[in-house]
Design an enzyme around this catalytic site. Structure first.
Site, PDB file in Angstrom:
ATOM      1  N   LYS A   8      18.916 -33.478  -9.263  1.00 54.27           N
ATOM      2  CA  LYS A   8      18.799 -32.063  -8.893  1.00 54.27           C
ATOM      3  C   LYS A   8      17.361 -31.626  -9.152  1.00 54.27           C
ATOM      4  CE  LYS A   8      18.484 -30.201 -13.235  1.00 54.27           C
ATOM      5  NZ  LYS A   8      17.261 -29.530 -13.740  1.00 54.27           N
ATOM      6  N   LEU A 100      15.497 -33.916 -13.992  1.00 56.08           N
ATOM      7  CA  LEU A 100      16.243 -34.170 -12.755  1.00 56.08           C
ATOM      8  C   LEU A 100      17.758 -34.210 -12.962  1.00 56.08           C
ATOM      9  CD1 LEU A 100      13.896 -36.933 -11.290  1.00 56.08           C
ATOM     10  CD2 LEU A 100      14.164 -34.598 -10.428  1.00 56.08           C
ATOM     11  N   GLY A 101      18.203 -34.029 -14.195  1.00 59.60           N
ATOM     12  CA  GLY A 101      19.640 -33.961 -14.467  1.00 59.60           C
ATOM     13  C   GLY A 101      20.365 -35.284 -14.313  1.00 59.60           C
ATOM     14  N   GLY A 102      19.668 -36.397 -14.490  1.00 58.89           N
ATOM     15  CA  GLY A 102      20.296 -37.706 -14.268  1.00 58.89           C
ATOM     16  C   GLY A 102      21.522 -37.960 -15.121  1.00 58.89           C
ATOM     17  N   GLY A 103      21.421 -37.679 -16.426  1.00 58.64           N
ATOM     18  CA  GLY A 103      22.557 -37.903 -17.315  1.00 58.64           C
ATOM     19  C   GLY A 103      23.734 -37.012 -16.977  1.00 58.64           C
ATOM     20  N   SER A 105      24.406 -35.712 -14.053  1.00 59.90           N
ATOM     21  CA  SER A 105      24.968 -36.194 -12.786  1.00 59.90           C
ATOM     22  C   SER A 105      25.821 -37.434 -13.010  1.00 59.90           C
ATOM     23  CB  SER A 105      23.842 -36.491 -11.801  1.00 59.90           C
ATOM     24  OG  SER A 105      24.349 -36.823 -10.528  1.00 59.90           O
ATOM     25  N   ASP A 137      24.211 -28.764 -17.291  1.00 60.55           N
ATOM     26  CA  ASP A 137      24.036 -29.057 -15.866  1.00 60.55           C
ATOM     27  C   ASP A 137      25.235 -29.761 -15.240  1.00 60.55           C
ATOM     28  OD1 ASP A 137      21.526 -28.007 -16.216  1.00 60.55           O
ATOM     29  OD2 ASP A 137      20.462 -29.907 -16.080  1.00 60.55           O
TER      30      ASP A 137
END
Length: 253
Positions: A8, A100-103, A105, A137
């Site tokens: 994101k 980027l909100g990887g975790g 997501s 998030d």
């Protein structure tokens, strides 16, 4: 048995208040499908919940925490049984500590995939409630919106009919610690809250915001992030910062 979990971007991020140790915000989240991780459930025989693909102790991994929360919420023995017979493999492409909100997501994708495979019959709202315990998030990724205005401490998510221009990303080899960026903001940069301005931004498309609002004005965490990661400073005139950094982006139009 796999799922792609996208990144994101925060088109803007304004802090509009505090709630104990949390910061209340108004932000535009957009899903960025061009950059994603992949989560797979691989058959085998395992003595405990097993994760491969990330160099993080199991107990600190957000997928292990998601597994624990799902067990608590559903009390369904199928979940534990499934992970005696499958391991979790993550193919990471989204950098960690990059805004980027990887975790988050990953946690949302893990829940949605397991819900489908085991027919747990959890609604999106139920998964969002579980996800909110794991990270602010996570609910955004559960609902899967292309664009949304997010407020409160991340729990209020309103889909937005957006116009998103083509974007250029700049991924820097810098890890910005989210907690430290927010702490620096509160200690040195928290003077007044631009609540009215933030509400105006909620009504504008992402294309309009990137064409008219300067990067530093768009993100209240930009200056504290620069304070902690000085290399970001040379980009602040032309590139926007996602979340607490370190990913930068700009419109290609």
């Amino acid at each position: 048995m796999q799922i792609r979990t996208p990144a994101k971007l925060n088109i803007f991020l304004k802090i509009v208040g505090t709630r104990d140790n949390y910061h209340e915000l108004i932000s535009r989240f957009i899903r960025y499908d061009k950059l994603y991780d992949t989560i797979r459930f691989v058959p085998g025989s395992f003595e405990r919940f097993t994760i491969e693909g990330v160099d993080i102790p199991r107990e600190q991994n957000i997928l292990y925490k998601t597994f624990i929360e799902l067990n608590r919420y559903t009390e369904n023995p199928k979940i534990i049984d499934f992970f005696y017979q499958h391991k979790v493999v993550i193919d990471k492409r989204i950098p960690m500590g990059a805004g980027l909100g990887g975790g988050s997501s990953n946690a949302a994708g893990f829940m949605k995939l397991l819900n489908k495979i085991l027919n747990l019959r959890l609604s999106l709202n139920e998964m969002a409630t579980i996800g909110a315990k794991l990270g602010a998030d996570v609910p955004f990724f559960i609902y899967g919106y292309n664009s949304a205005n997010v407020s409160g401490i991340g729990e209020v998510i309103e889909p937005f009919e957006d116009e998103i221009p083509p974007l250029e990303l700049k991924l820097l080899p810098i890890h910005c610690d989210t907690a430290q960026v927010y702490k620096r903001y509160r200690e040195q940069f928290m003077e007044h809250f631009e609540i009215g301005f933030a509400r105006q931004l909620m009504k504008q498309t992402s294309k309009e915001i990137l064409a008219t609002i300067t990067p530093v004005k768009a993100n209240d965490l930009y200056l504290p992030a620069i304070d902690l990661c000085p290399e970001l400073g040379k980009y602040k005139e032309k590139y926007y910062l996602s979340g607490s950094g370190s990913t930068l982006f700009r419109s290609q139009e």
